[in-house]
Scaffold this active site. Structure first.
Site, PDB file in Angstrom:
ATOM      1  N   ASN A 391       0.833  -1.203   0.000  1.00  0.00           N
ATOM      2  CA  ASN A 391       0.000   0.000   0.000  1.00  0.00           C
ATOM      3  C   ASN A 391       0.870   1.256   0.000  1.00  0.00           C
ATOM      4  O   ASN A 391       1.014   1.914  -1.027  1.00  0.00           O
ATOM      5  CB  ASN A 391      -0.958  -0.037   1.199  1.00  0.00           C
ATOM      6  CG  ASN A 391      -2.145   0.874   1.007  1.00  0.00           C
ATOM      7  OD1 ASN A 391      -2.078   1.832   0.256  1.00  0.00           O
ATOM      8  ND2 ASN A 391      -3.244   0.579   1.660  1.00  0.00           N
ATOM      9  N   ASP A 392       1.514   1.552   1.135  1.00  0.00           N
ATOM     10  CA  ASP A 392       2.303   2.798   1.210  1.00  0.00           C
ATOM     11  C   ASP A 392       3.401   2.852   0.150  1.00  0.00           C
ATOM     12  O   ASP A 392       3.706   3.922  -0.372  1.00  0.00           O
ATOM     13  CB  ASP A 392       2.961   2.917   2.596  1.00  0.00           C
ATOM     14  CG  ASP A 392       1.934   3.059   3.695  1.00  0.00           C
ATOM     15  OD1 ASP A 392       0.770   3.360   3.377  1.00  0.00           O
ATOM     16  OD2 ASP A 392       2.295   2.844   4.876  1.00  0.00           O
ATOM     17  N   VAL A 393       3.998   1.703  -0.156  1.00  0.00           N
ATOM     18  CA  VAL A 393       5.175   1.724  -1.043  1.00  0.00           C
ATOM     19  C   VAL A 393       4.799   1.959  -2.511  1.00  0.00           C
ATOM     20  O   VAL A 393       5.673   2.092  -3.353  1.00  0.00           O
ATOM     21  CB  VAL A 393       6.033   0.430  -0.905  1.00  0.00           C
ATOM     22  CG1 VAL A 393       6.544   0.264   0.511  1.00  0.00           C
ATOM     23  CG2 VAL A 393       5.280  -0.803  -1.371  1.00  0.00           C
TER      24      VAL A 393
END
Ligand code: NAP
Length: 469
Positions: A391-393
């Site tokens: 998600n964040d990456v």
């Protein structure tokens, strides 16, 4: 004779520790690195144990038994809990250094002031400050990562915090300097325990303003403090192996912290003194954000027609333990002549190298694991970016949204691929607690479900010639 044998064993131990670190440079040789480290540690323990000064063997056996009782369950924790397990190891290292320094100080006080030379006192002061701050700092870090209820997960900040923290450390160091000059002076009996209390408090204060996303970097900094405490302990005990092993530990921890800071595009000082990783709630946008769910069958149709598929694994792959299914998918796609690469973000998952370890476990060839900087230029040629529990990456907000807690972190350019399929269970955000606009783009389709089950479905469809082909 015994002395010569143990010194030689220490030398071999030092060489083995250096090789252990060298072998850790590549996943191919990492196991060998672990064996070298274990062997070096075994040699160190045995070479110390055979020293003629050691007369009470019972306590050593008790300590080894206690080590086994604590160590064996710790070695069985799931991979996702390794960061907090590592923090606990540093806490034990810090505690050991602190206790040795404390014991040696009182022992030498009882033997007479001539024992407390300036050199020894300097080593003891360094050892207790570093050791005890590593203990509480690492316990706090482990508690935060384990999400223990009574330890605040969010960064705790207040005005003048850095001044208070630095002030605390400076006071402890000044007291230490006084103690070095007056090891048995009138204030020594009060100052020594007070330094310990200040170091313990400093460890807590150091970690509370740091948010979850920076915790891995903090853990490697604490690793380096534990190493430096071991160096000081080596000087106190006049043990060369402790000095060299501690220096290796200290410097490798520092290098890892710097590498991780670079990966997150953060400055070292910023990690230590900032409050990065604050979970921010996303402001409600005016535009409607719509997910487009897709079925495994639909995804397989597009996958089958691709030339290049880039799989982007993240924490969700670890949670689902989907790596073996991912391997099956890789095999199915390769069988069709499709080129498959894995895009590895340096902080994907919850520890450095998390994705590499999981994919290696599934025997995916290392050559197909491509680092973020290398794969990003190829992303526009990629037909399908398959995001597996990341998600964040892959969140493009990191590039431009200054209010985002991940602003500045380099990301894998999944949004540049022609089509994106994202596997996750729900609409929940990732670690940083923010929405991911990648999922709302026209080219993105969601495969909602547990990663292992969804990839299992994709594999089944491909194996049975699904997707309408
Ligand atoms: P992430 O941002 O935490 O996102 C993981 C996603 O996986 C979640 O959105 C979650 O969504 C999904 N997921 C969880 N379980 C799943 C399952 N069983 N099946 C399918 N999906 C599942 O992870 P990331 O993209 O790997 O980024 C890592 C983050 O952790 C970064 O913010 C990094 O800074 C931080 N961090 C990294 C380290 C490190 O050293 N690597 C250490 C600590 C923190 P659902 O809940 O909807 O399924």
């Amino acid at each position: 004779m015994i002395h010569a044998v143990s010194q030689f064993a220490y030398l071999v131990g030092t060489v083995l520790f250096i090789f252990a670190l060298h072998f850790m440079n590549s996943p191919k040789t990492a196991r060998r690195g672990v064996y070298c480290g274990v062997l070096a540690m075994l040699l160190a323990v045995l070479a110390t144990w055979i020293q003629p000064e050691i007369v009470n063997h019972l306590w050593i056996i008790v300590a080894i038994a206690a080590g086994f009782i604590v160590g064996v369950p710790l070695s069985r924790v799931p991979l996702t809990a390794v960061p907090q397990r590592t923090a606990l190891s540093h806490a034990f290292g810090g505690l050991a250094a602190g206790l040795v320094g404390t014991a040696k100080y009182y022992l030498w006080v009882s033997e007479g002031p001539e024992q407390l030379t300036t050199f020894r006192m300097t080593a003891i002061v360094a050892e207790i400050i570093l050791g005890y701050l590593t203990l509480t700092g690492s316990l706090m870090a482990a508690g935060k990562l384990q999400e223990i209820k009574w330890i605040p997960q969010r960064p705790v900040t207040y005005p003048g915090q850095n001044i208070v923290n630095i002030g605390l450390l400076v006071v402890a160091v000044l007291m230490g300097v006084y103690l070095i000059g007056n090891p048995t002076g009138p204030w020594a009996g009060v100052l020594f325990p007070l330094i310990i209390v200040l170091a313990l408090a400093f460890g807590v204060m150091l970690v509370i303003p740091i948010g979850g996303a920076d915790m891995p970097t903090v853990i490697s900094i604490l690793n380096s403090y534990a190493g430096l405490a071991a160096v000081a302990m080596g000087f106190v005990l006049d043990n060369k192996l402790l000095i060299t092993a501690g220096a290796l530990d200290g410097s490798s921890g520092l290098i890892l912290s710097i590498i991780m800071c670079r990966a997150m595009n953060r400055s070292f000082a910023n990690v230590l003194f900032g409050a990065f990783g604050k979970v921010q709630t996303v402001k409600a946008g005016t535009e409607q954000k719509v997910y487009k769910p897709e079925t495994a069958e639909g995804a397989v149709q597009v996958l089958e027609q691709s030339s290049l598929v880039v799989i982007i694994p993240g924490y969700g792959m670890a949670v689902a333990q989907a790596q073996h299914r991912v391997r099956e998918l890789y095999d199915q796609l390769r069988k069709r002549g499709i080129s498959v690469k894995f895009a590895i973000h340096p902080v994907a998952g919850r520890m450095p190298g998390h994705m590499n370890v999981l994919l290696a476990e599934a025997d995916i060839p290392y050559d197909d694991l491509v680092e973020m900087d290398e794969i990003n230029p190829d992303m526009p040629q990629c037909d399908v970016a398959l995001v597996v529990g990341a998600n964040d990456v892959v969140n493009p907000a990191a590039r431009y949204d200054k209010a985002s807690p991940i602003f500045g972190m380099p990301i894998i350019a999944a949004d540049k691929a022609k089509t994106v399929y994202a596997i996750k269970r729900s609409k929940n955000p990732g670690f940083a607690g923010i929405d991911n606009e990648l999922y709302f783009q026209d080219k993105t389709f969601m495969l909602f479900g547990d990663a292992k089950a969804v990839i299992g479905d994709l594999v089944k469809q491909l194996a049975h010639g699904g997707g309408g082909h």
